[in-house]
Design a protein around this motif. Structure first.
Motif, short mmCIF file in Angstrom:
data_model
loop_
_atom_site.label_atom_id
_atom_site.label_comp_id
_atom_site.label_asym_id
_atom_site.label_seq_id
_atom_site.Cartn_x
_atom_site.Cartn_y
_atom_site.Cartn_z
N PRO A 102 111.73 46.05 33.83
CA PRO A 102 113.18 46.36 33.82
C PRO A 102 113.61 47.26 34.98
O PRO A 102 114.78 47.25 35.36
N TRP A 103 112.68 48.02 35.55
CA TRP A 103 113.04 48.91 36.65
C TRP A 103 113.51 48.16 37.88
O TRP A 103 114.15 48.74 38.77
N ALA A 104 113.21 46.86 37.95
CA ALA A 104 113.66 46.08 39.11
C ALA A 104 115.18 45.94 39.15
O ALA A 104 115.74 45.56 40.18
N ALA A 105 115.87 46.28 38.04
CA ALA A 105 117.34 46.22 38.02
C ALA A 105 117.96 47.20 39.01
O ALA A 105 119.15 47.09 39.33
N LEU A 106 117.20 48.17 39.49
CA LEU A 106 117.71 49.11 40.48
C LEU A 106 118.07 48.42 41.79
O LEU A 106 118.79 48.99 42.62
#
Length: 346
Positions: A7-11
């Motif tokens: 989910p951190w790739a949403a940055l």
């Protein structure tokens, strides 16, 4: 259940909005290029040409907006695919109550001794033990059974498993001297403890079948028994062999009589007593039946329920959307000009 694995790739989603501030010099160069194109364009009827071009393309502004929307859609779809969306399907595994039995089988050269009889004919120790222990394994329904073979060294022939047929087949393949001619009894016990120590307490049982003294390996039987006691492993020891003074044994195809095929029963008894098990002298097949009865009196491991979630990847869907957006960008080539001009004006 749906989730993103990364989910951190949403940055990365707001990166396109930051491009005008991250590369202002590049935008300025584009603006200068467009301005230069406006200055150097020479035509005697420039206004008429511009009106004709506008008439042929009634919706240039719409093309620019569509191009921008497709660019954003392409970026968002790629980022979502990078986030690795997945659907988690619950899978529940229920283990039945039972024991964890690790059988350590002596496969040294002395198991060739012909001091047992079946139907009036002499048979070696290995044949008798294989038959009796095979029936013993078949009757352990619900138990996890493993098999260790030891001679000069100790090896795990079959890990703990509910597949009793596979363990039985591994047992039937054991022959004398398959692991060397010596007897590494201490190593076999230590190896069994290593395989049993992760199992639930109260169900860790080891059956050691030996017919000779420990004369190989790194561990002495006393040290290995202390290790077993520390980890709560009960050891039932079976001493295989008759009480004859001179025992026949098959060596190089010839039957010879030897008086040195003895057992250190004191050591075998201490191993069993130290770990809370019992020692049996297997002069006949009845010893194995008594062991089976003793093991059945122990407290079984309670049934365990474990739920694991099996992921099913869904990245193909956002990746497909990204490919469609890329195809749409190819259908609006004029929109790129409008978008670049809009970007330069911003």
């Amino acid at each position: 259940m749906f989730e993103f694995h990364w989910p951190w790739a949403a940055l990365l989603l707001p990166v396109p909005l930051l491009l005008p501030w991250l590369w202002p010099a590049r935008v300025q160069r584009r603006e200068e290029t467009l301005e230069g194109q406006r200055v150097t364009l020479l035509h005697p009827h420039l206004l008429s040409l511009q009106a004709a071009f506008t008439a042929r393309r009634p919706r240039p502004r719409l093309a620019g907006w569509v191009y921008r929307a497709l660019l954003y859609l392409l970026w968002i779809a790629l980022v979502v695919a990078l986030m690795r969306p997945q659907w988690l399907t619950p899978h529940t595994e229920i283990s039945t109550p039972g024991y964890d039995l690790m059988i350590a089988m002596d496969a040294s050269h002395s198991m060739e001794a012909l001091d047992f009889t079946v139907d009036g004919r002499p048979v070696n120790r290995m044949s008798v033990v294989r038959g009796v222990m095979g029936r013993f394994i078949e009757g352990r329904e619900g138990d996890r059974v493993g098999l260790i073979v030891f001679g000069s060294q100790a090896f795990v022939l079959s890990p703990l498993s509910l597949d009793r047929l596979a363990v039985r087949q591994a047992l039937d393949g054991i022959v004398p001297s398959v692991a060397g001619a010596a007897t590494a009894l201490g190593d076999a016990i230590a190896l069994g403890v290593v395989k049993l120590r992760e199992r639930p307490e109260g169900s860790r049982v080891m059956i050691v079948i030996a017919d000779g003294d420990n004369n190989a390996g790194r561990f002495v039987p006393g040290e290995a028994a202390a290790l077993a006691r520390l980890h709560g492993v009960r050891i039932y020891v079976i001493g295989v062999g008759s009480e004859q003074d001179r025992i026949p044994i098959l060596e190089e195809g010839v039957v010879r009589y030897r008086d040195d095929l003895t057992m250190d029963e004191g050591t075998l008894k201490r191993i069993a007593e130290l770990t809370g098990g019992a020692y049996f002298r297997a002069t006949d097949t009845g010893a194995l039946e008594e062991i089976s009865t003793r093991i059945s009196q122990l407290e079984k491991t309670e049934a365990q329920t474990r739920t694991a979630y099996l992921p099913r990847p869904l990245y193909r869907w956002p990746l497909g959307i990204a490919l469609l957006a890329l195809l749409g960008l190819g259908l609006f080539p004029e929109g790129r000009k409008r978008f670049v001009g809009r970007l330069a004006s911003d």
